[in-house]
Write a protein that holds these residues in place. Structure first.
Motif, short mmCIF file in Angstrom:
data_model
loop_
_atom_site.label_atom_id
_atom_site.label_comp_id
_atom_site.label_asym_id
_atom_site.label_seq_id
_atom_site.Cartn_x
_atom_site.Cartn_y
_atom_site.Cartn_z
N ALA A 150 0.84 -1.21 0.00
CA ALA A 150 0.00 0.00 0.00
C ALA A 150 0.87 1.26 0.00
CB ALA A 150 -0.92 -0.01 1.22
N ALA A 151 1.92 1.24 0.82
CA ALA A 151 2.82 2.41 0.90
C ALA A 151 3.52 2.63 -0.44
CB ALA A 151 3.85 2.20 2.00
N LEU A 152 3.92 1.55 -1.08
CA LEU A 152 4.62 1.65 -2.38
C LEU A 152 3.68 2.18 -3.46
CD1 LEU A 152 6.64 -1.67 -2.14
CD2 LEU A 152 7.65 0.58 -2.57
N VAL B 146 9.44 -11.97 0.46
CA VAL B 146 9.81 -12.29 -0.93
C VAL B 146 8.60 -12.12 -1.85
CG1 VAL B 146 10.60 -14.14 -2.46
CG2 VAL B 146 11.74 -13.77 -0.28
N GLU B 147 7.41 -12.44 -1.33
CA GLU B 147 6.19 -12.28 -2.13
C GLU B 147 5.91 -10.80 -2.39
OE1 GLU B 147 4.56 -14.42 -3.75
OE2 GLU B 147 2.96 -13.06 -4.38
N VAL B 148 6.16 -9.96 -1.37
CA VAL B 148 6.02 -8.51 -1.55
C VAL B 148 6.92 -8.06 -2.70
CG1 VAL B 148 6.47 -6.25 -0.50
CG2 VAL B 148 5.40 -8.07 0.85
N LEU B 149 8.15 -8.57 -2.66
CA LEU B 149 9.14 -8.21 -3.68
C LEU B 149 8.68 -8.65 -5.08
CD1 LEU B 149 11.93 -7.15 -4.38
CD2 LEU B 149 12.91 -9.29 -3.52
N ARG B 150 8.17 -9.88 -5.16
CA ARG B 150 7.70 -10.38 -6.46
C ARG B 150 6.56 -9.51 -6.99
NH1 ARG B 150 8.10 -15.90 -4.31
NH2 ARG B 150 10.09 -16.75 -5.01
N ARG B 151 5.62 -9.17 -6.09
CA ARG B 151 4.48 -8.36 -6.53
C ARG B 151 4.94 -6.97 -6.97
NH1 ARG B 151 -0.65 -9.68 -2.54
NH2 ARG B 151 -0.31 -11.93 -2.45
N MET B 152 5.90 -6.42 -6.21
CA MET B 152 6.46 -5.11 -6.59
C MET B 152 7.00 -5.14 -8.01
SD MET B 152 8.91 -3.82 -3.50
CE MET B 152 9.77 -2.61 -4.52
N ARG B 153 7.84 -6.16 -8.25
CA ARG B 153 8.49 -6.25 -9.56
C ARG B 153 7.47 -6.52 -10.66
NH1 ARG B 153 12.10 -3.48 -7.42
NH2 ARG B 153 14.03 -4.43 -6.66
N SER B 154 6.46 -7.37 -10.35
CA SER B 154 5.46 -7.67 -11.39
C SER B 154 4.61 -6.43 -11.69
CB SER B 154 4.59 -8.85 -10.96
OG SER B 154 3.77 -8.46 -9.87
N GLU B 155 4.49 -5.52 -10.72
CA GLU B 155 3.72 -4.30 -10.97
C GLU B 155 4.59 -3.19 -11.53
OE1 GLU B 155 1.75 -3.35 -7.30
OE2 GLU B 155 0.77 -5.32 -7.24
N ILE C 223 7.31 -1.82 -10.21
CA ILE C 223 7.99 -0.93 -9.24
C ILE C 223 9.44 -1.37 -9.13
CG2 ILE C 223 7.99 -0.09 -6.85
CD1 ILE C 223 5.00 -0.89 -6.75
N GLU C 224 10.33 -0.55 -9.65
CA GLU C 224 11.74 -0.93 -9.74
C GLU C 224 12.60 -0.33 -8.63
OE1 GLU C 224 13.05 -3.25 -11.65
OE2 GLU C 224 11.04 -3.63 -12.43
N THR C 225 11.96 0.17 -7.58
CA THR C 225 12.71 0.75 -6.47
C THR C 225 13.72 -0.27 -5.93
OG1 THR C 225 10.66 1.84 -5.88
CG2 THR C 225 12.42 1.93 -4.25
N PRO C 226 14.98 0.13 -5.70
CA PRO C 226 15.96 -0.82 -5.15
C PRO C 226 15.48 -1.40 -3.81
CG PRO C 226 17.05 1.20 -5.84
CD PRO C 226 15.58 1.46 -5.95
N VAL C 227 15.67 -2.71 -3.67
CA VAL C 227 15.23 -3.40 -2.45
C VAL C 227 16.41 -4.12 -1.82
CG1 VAL C 227 13.79 -5.28 -1.55
CG2 VAL C 227 12.87 -3.73 -3.28
N ILE C 228 16.57 -3.90 -0.53
CA ILE C 228 17.55 -4.69 0.24
C ILE C 228 16.77 -5.54 1.22
CG2 ILE C 228 19.48 -4.61 1.85
CD1 ILE C 228 20.29 -1.95 0.61
N LEU C 229 16.96 -6.86 1.11
CA LEU C 229 16.27 -7.76 2.04
C LEU C 229 17.04 -7.80 3.36
CD1 LEU C 229 15.28 -10.76 -0.27
CD2 LEU C 229 13.73 -9.21 0.90
N LEU C 230 16.32 -7.65 4.45
CA LEU C 230 16.91 -7.76 5.78
C LEU C 230 16.30 -9.00 6.41
CD1 LEU C 230 16.32 -4.12 7.10
CD2 LEU C 230 18.28 -5.00 5.85
N THR C 231 17.14 -9.91 6.84
CA THR C 231 16.55 -11.16 7.32
C THR C 231 17.43 -11.91 8.29
OG1 THR C 231 15.62 -13.26 6.61
CG2 THR C 231 17.44 -12.40 5.34
N ALA C 232 16.77 -12.76 9.05
CA ALA C 232 17.52 -13.67 9.93
C ALA C 232 17.83 -14.96 9.18
CB ALA C 232 16.69 -13.99 11.17
N LEU C 233 17.23 -15.14 7.99
CA LEU C 233 17.46 -16.36 7.22
C LEU C 233 18.62 -16.13 6.26
CD1 LEU C 233 13.74 -17.15 6.35
CD2 LEU C 233 15.08 -18.00 8.26
N GLY C 234 19.75 -16.73 6.57
CA GLY C 234 20.95 -16.41 5.78
C GLY C 234 21.50 -17.58 4.99
N LEU C 235 20.72 -18.67 4.82
CA LEU C 235 21.25 -19.80 4.08
C LEU C 235 21.30 -19.47 2.58
CD1 LEU C 235 19.54 -22.79 5.88
CD2 LEU C 235 21.72 -21.72 6.34
N THR C 236 22.16 -20.18 1.90
CA THR C 236 22.41 -19.85 0.49
C THR C 236 21.13 -19.89 -0.34
OG1 THR C 236 24.58 -20.77 0.74
CG2 THR C 236 23.80 -20.47 -1.52
#
Lengths: 234, 447
Positions: free
Chosen positions: A48-50, A70-79, A81-94
């Motif tokens: 909504a903010a985007l 990740v779903e937010v990111l996918r929806r952004m890109r599909s719509e 919205i090319e704003t740079p995104v940095i994911l911040l997460t506790a999940l760091g596996l490859t």
């Protein structure tokens, strides 16, 4: 809180983080660095903010309520919205990193992170978006010129002998001259490691690089940014 | 309770074939003897009947002589030999002349009796009241060379049984081998980290099908447990790393505040502590990620010598600046299948280990060479090494040796290297560099 050498007050960041305390901390720290910050706590609010405003960068947590990061990111890109995104997460596996980057993230930071590291990565992402890499051209910053292809380095016109790793490190610093590069960023870009070594490999090489670049009457071209990393004087 | 030993399939089959052959041979012999006995009984009954006819009505010798003459000419008794001798042994009547005297009563007559046309028979001899002896002899061999024929039949029959038995045994062994190989192949795949491997089942109702289903159910259960553990790891990562990240951020922010000047050192130490805890988290999660086997999807053909040379070059300065010497020996390309980032981390870990656990002045050597059908990467140092009795412990998670407790590290570098080696179907071993420690990574070469 130290002011970042490359902070600009005009940047508008969207923070999407469901952990209330971490959200507040990010807002406070980024605000202290001069960012204009909008903060939301779930994926739907982020979309909504985007839709309502333009942001320079989105700092997106992965594990979010309502709609996952990740779903937010996918929806952004599909719509579109090319704003740079940095994911911040506790999940760091490859595979988690790969999934996030494949979904369209520009960078990926595993918690915990230093606010200065985050700031450095935001700047790096924005620079990368603004100017594509020109690896083949000679790089120049101040009185230092680096040609990676020819393996040639000069300072004030005088040639300097460098080992391969030192050359790659200097090229990275010169390419991003004027911006802070964190140790982790240098490890990724120069050594190509996707892990953080337990030894102070970056510091040792910077020390050596300083010795190699040292010339009577000329200032040290490398600035140490305490707790973050290094910056080459522009 | 004594455990049952696993015996070899070949030995079981040979033992089974020998045992069954022996039982078949004994059964054949038993049948042969029973048959002989039955024939003898029938021949004895016939001789006794004939004897009763000759002696009926208390016939005297002349009458018996007459009856013998009649019987020898009759068709029904033409195959019976008759012999009537007086008390002195003179032949009074009959058509046989045995070479040796026949005992009174029933007995077996063989070729030694030299009765023409008789290879084996039965004799029935009675002594008459006047001292005369009346002997009747009949063949118990229904056909000529009966024994030879019988042996021939037995040999052919027995041979056919043994041949069928051997064929059946080999077919059974083959079927067992194929089924065991399918289960073994799946187990090998699991050992190699492919936790999704399962035994293919064509006929679930068969014994092996049932075994395979049980085996697969066991693997499903292990898979569920592994997934559960993996989820726990992720939950720990999220639920503990997030508050730790908050703590870390707060401490770092606090350390930078002007008011914190008197305790800045302590705050910086607390930040470093939280970073160390998070580094341990990262290492544990990395190991469980490697052991999960998912990284194998990113494998590619790579030159281990070139990779080691790159890592060596990237770390050379670090080693030499720490007061140690560094040498690398990578003569020729050696191609292996693997994840370059993980193998890089392995080599980095091994070299960093030498910096953590050896004193300045130590010589560190990195080498890669071919050893048979494997690529052998060795990181050796001239430090104090690890005694053989403690090497296995050093490879376990958190398996820090008493001697290294005072040096930095969490005991996760070598276990991570072991996990990476295992993911690549290789081995990591600790040895003696004489003096010092030698860590050897062996990976299968690819063409």
């Amino acid at each position: 809180m130290p002011a970042s050498p490359d902070a600009s007050p005009a940047l508008h960041a969207l923070v999407v983080e469901d952990d209330v305390q971490l959200n507040a901390l990010l807002v406070q720290q980024l605000g202290g660095l001069g960012y204009e910050v909008t903060a939301v706590g779930d994926g739907r609010a982020a979309l909504a903010a985007l839709a309502e405003a333009r942001f320079d960068v989105v700092l997106l947590d992965r594990m979010l309520p309502v709609i996952e990061g990740v779903e937010v990111l996918r929806r952004m890109r599909s719509e579109g919205i090319e704003t740079p995104v940095i994911l911040l997460t506790a999940l760091g596996l490859t595979n988690e990193r790969v999934e996030g980057l494949d979904a369209g993230a520009d960078d990926y930071i595993v918690k915990p992170f230093e606010i200065d590291e985050l700031n450095a990565r935001i700047r790096a992402v924005l620079r990368r978006r603004a100017a594509p890499a020109t690896d083949n051209a000679a790089l120049t910053a101040g009185d230092v010129t680096v040609s990676v292809v020819r393996h040639r380095v000069t300072r004030a016109g005088k040639p300097i002998e460098l080992q391969k790793t030192e050359l790659k490190l200097l090229a990275e610093l010169v390419r991003e001259a004027g911006s802070v590069l964190s140790r982790k960023m240098l490890i990724e870009r120069v050594w190509g490691y996707d892990f953080v070594p337990s030894t102070n490999i970056v510091d040792v090489h910077i020390l050596k690089l300083r010795q190699r670049l040292d010339m009577p009457g000329l200032p040290d071209p490398i600035v140490t940014v305490r707790g973050v990393g290094y910056m080459f004087r522009a | 309770m004594e455990q049952r030993r696993i015996r070899s399939l070949g030995r079981i089959a040979i033992g089974f074939a020998l045992g069954l052959s022996a039982v078949t041979a004994l059964a054949g012999l038993g049948i042969y003897l029973a048959l002989l006995s039955a024939i003898d009984r029938q021949v004895d009954l016939r001789l006794q009947g004939e004897m009763r006819e000759l002696l009926q009505d208390d016939a005297r010798v002349p009458e018996i002589v007459r009856r013998i003459a009649r019987e020898t000419s009759e068709r029904e008794s033409a195959d019976i030999g008759f012999l009537l001798r007086d008390a002195q042994g003179h032949t009074l009547a009959g058509n046989i002349a045995p070479a040796r005297p026949l005992p009174i009563g029933a007995s077996t007559v063989k070729r030694e009796a030299a009765i023409p046309g008789l290879s084996r028979g039965r004799a029935w001899v009675v002594r008459l009241s006047g001292g005369e002896t009346l002997a009747l002899v009949a063949e118990s061999e229904p056909i000529d060379q009966h024994d030879l024929g019988r042996v021939h039949i037995l040999v052919v029959g027995f041979g056919a049984v043994v041949a069928l038995l051997l064929l059946g045994t080999f077919a059974l062994i083959r079927a067992i081998r194929i089924n065991i190989a399918a289960i073994g192949g799946t187990a090998e795949a699991i050992i190699d980290g492919d936790l999704r491997a399962r035994v293919p089942v064509d006929r679930p109702s068969s014994v092996f099908g049932g075994l395979a289903l049980t085996f697969n159910r066991m693997l499903d259960r292990i898979g569920d447990l592994m997934t559960g553990m993996h989820s726990i790891s992720n939950d720990i990562a999220h639920d503990l790393r997030t508050p730790l990240a908050r703590l870390h951020g707060r401490l770092a922010a606090l350390a930078d505040a002007p008011a914190a000047a008197p305790v800045r050192g302590e705050l910086a130490a607390a930040v470093a502590e939280s970073e160390e805890i998070l580094a341990i988290f990262a290492a544990i999660l990395r190991i469980s990620e490697i052991e999960g086997g998912d990284r194998r999807a990113g494998f590619k053909r790579l030159d281990l010598a070139a990779l080691a040379a790159d890592v060596g070059e990237g770390l050379q300065l670090l080693v030499t600046e720490s007061g140690r010497t560094f040498a690398a020996d990578m003569p020729t390309p050696l191609w292996v299948e693997g994840d370059p980032r993980l193998l890089t981390q392995l080599v980095v870990n091994l070299i960093e280990n030498t910096l953590t656990h050896t004193p300045p002045g130590t010589a560190v050597r990195l080498s890669v060479r071919q050893d048979g059908d494997a690529a052998l990467l060795v990181v050796a140092d001239t430090g104090r090494g690890i005694p053989p009795s403690e090497r296995a412990h050093a490879l376990r998670r958190f398996g820090r040796l008493d001697a290294s407790r005072t040096s930095p590290g969490h005991g996760l570098g070598l276990p991570m290297a072991v996990a990476i080696a295992r993911l690549h179907r290789g081995t990591l071993t600790l040895g003696d560099a004489d003096p010092g420690l030698q860590v050897a990574l062996r990976l299968p070469l690819v063409g």
